[in-house]
Design an enzyme around this catalytic site. Structure first.
Site, short mmCIF file in Angstrom:
data_model
loop_
_atom_site.label_atom_id
_atom_site.label_comp_id
_atom_site.label_asym_id
_atom_site.label_seq_id
_atom_site.Cartn_x
_atom_site.Cartn_y
_atom_site.Cartn_z
N SER A 167 33.08 40.66 31.67
CA SER A 167 32.77 40.76 33.10
C SER A 167 33.81 40.12 34.01
CB SER A 167 31.40 40.12 33.39
OG SER A 167 31.40 38.76 33.02
N ASP A 224 29.45 33.57 41.88
CA ASP A 224 28.08 33.60 41.35
C ASP A 224 27.99 32.57 40.23
OD1 ASP A 224 29.11 34.73 39.02
OD2 ASP A 224 28.32 36.73 39.36
N HIS A 278 31.10 33.53 37.69
CA HIS A 278 32.38 34.19 37.99
C HIS A 278 33.08 33.57 39.20
CE1 HIS A 278 29.82 37.18 35.88
NE2 HIS A 278 30.93 37.34 35.19
#
Length: 363
Positions: free
Chosen positions: A34, A324, A327
């Site tokens: 991700s 977040d 990240h």
């Protein structure tokens, strides 16, 4: 009939001309999780998606793109440094024709080095499947520009691979007494995943990669998600920090081993742990007000659950190191890529990206 043949020939000539004009602008390929996914998971039935607001709030369109960021991510800034447009996700139907020559992003949120990492996300593109997609990509491009030009494009490309973090947070430490933690103590688990990662990197080389940026894990115990779950006083989780401290030096060792075996500096280590520690130990120096609290989230440190339209959302994303619970923010991503480009040997081994581009331009 003659007119049809002329149109086809003109199309082939235009693609080849575009390719020759793009020779200075090398192709770029991205593999991993991700941290570098820019939308493949939007095309999959999985919960590991960043396709709802406020993701993408600072992207030029202001809309979510599948990037786990408020705006651009690390591959975007690397593309910009190459003078290229951002690569499209491989699963995006718009990745076709001339756009294939820019490269492609194969990354998929939730994956790890091991196939059993991220099993709770069900339908994600595991790393060997990503490599199979790259072989499929090469076949598609060969049909467009021929096998010889395709080999040149692939061998001359820059590759980025980001793996490892999920093998800890979404596997070994996902639940107490996880299957892997019962099977291995931490040092042996790290040795195991490093040995598996070496196989992945060797396979990348076998199918054409000749310049590969290999990122280490960040300081896993310091992300807001882990502070929310494991910290009582705001200090980083010692156990997860230990995992990163074991993993990253061994990753550098396999990079050294592979380069020695090949006889060339194909693999370049990116010390993302030190890059993040810089923000964490002195956020104000880099213009951040906090490196503990996520901009988007809920609970302690905004570190619990997902970033959703119902989450707390900071008004100024540029002053948060984390977007977040897991990240970096767009601005943190930009600073990381600045170090990838021009960082000293503390950050980039054996050389930084600016040096790579200068060396490769001579060839």
């Amino acid at each position: 009939m003659a007119r049809y043949i002329n149109i086809v020939l003109l199309g082939i000539v235009l693609v080849v001309v575009r390719l020759k004009g793009a020779e200075a602008q090398r192709a770029f390929f991205v593999f991993g999780d991700s941290l570098v996914d820019n939308g493949n998971n939007n095309f999959l039935a999985t919960t590991a998606r960043a396709d709802a607001p406020p993701y993408g709030i600072d992207y030029p369109t202001g809309r979510p793109t599948g990037r786990f960021s408020n705006g651009y991510n690390i591959p975007d800034f690397i593309s910009q440094s190459l003078g290229a447009e951002s690569t499209l996700p491989y699963l995006d139907p718009e990745l076709d024709g001339e756009r294939l020559l820019v490269g492609a992003n194969f990354a998929s949120a939730g994956i790890g080095i091991l196939n059993d990492t991220g099993i709770q996300f069900v339908n994600i593109i595991r790393i060997y499947r990503q490599l199979e997609y790259w072989e499929e990509y090469q076949q598609r491009v060969s049909g467009l520009i021929g096998p010889e030009q395709t080999e040149r494009l692939i061998n001359g490309a820059l590759v980025l691979i980001t793996l490892g973090g999920n093998d800890f947070v979404n596997n070994y430490y996902l639940v107490p007494y996880s299957a892997r933690s019962r099977q291995y103590n931490l040092p042996d688990y790290v040795k195991y995943i490093i040995s598996e990662y070496k196989k992945v990197l060797r396979r990348l080389y076998e199918i054409g990669a000749r310049r590969v940026l290999v990122t280490g894990t960040g300081p896993l115990g310091c992300v807001p998600a882990e502070l929310a779950q494991r910290s009582t006083n705001g200090d980083c989780s010692a156990e997860l920090q230990r995992a990163a401290a074991l993993f990253n030096p061994q990753l550098v060792q396999i990079i050294q081993q592979l380069n020695s075996e090949i006889g060339s500096n194909v693999f370049v280590g990116v010390n993302t742990q030190q890059m993040h520690i810089d923000f964490i130990s002195n956020p104000q120096r880099y213009g951040f007000v906090t490196s503990k609290v996520a901009c988007c989230g809920q609970g302690p440190y905004n570190g619990l659950g997902l970033c959703t339209p119902a989450s707390n959302l900071c008004p100024n994303r540029d002053i948060y190191a984390f977007w977040d619970p897991f990240h970096p923010s767009e601005r943190a991503n930009r600073l990381i890529v600045q170090q990838i480009l021009s960082g000293t040997s503390e950050y980039m081994y054996p050389m930084n990206l600016s040096t790579i581009m200068a060396l490769d331009s001579k060839n």
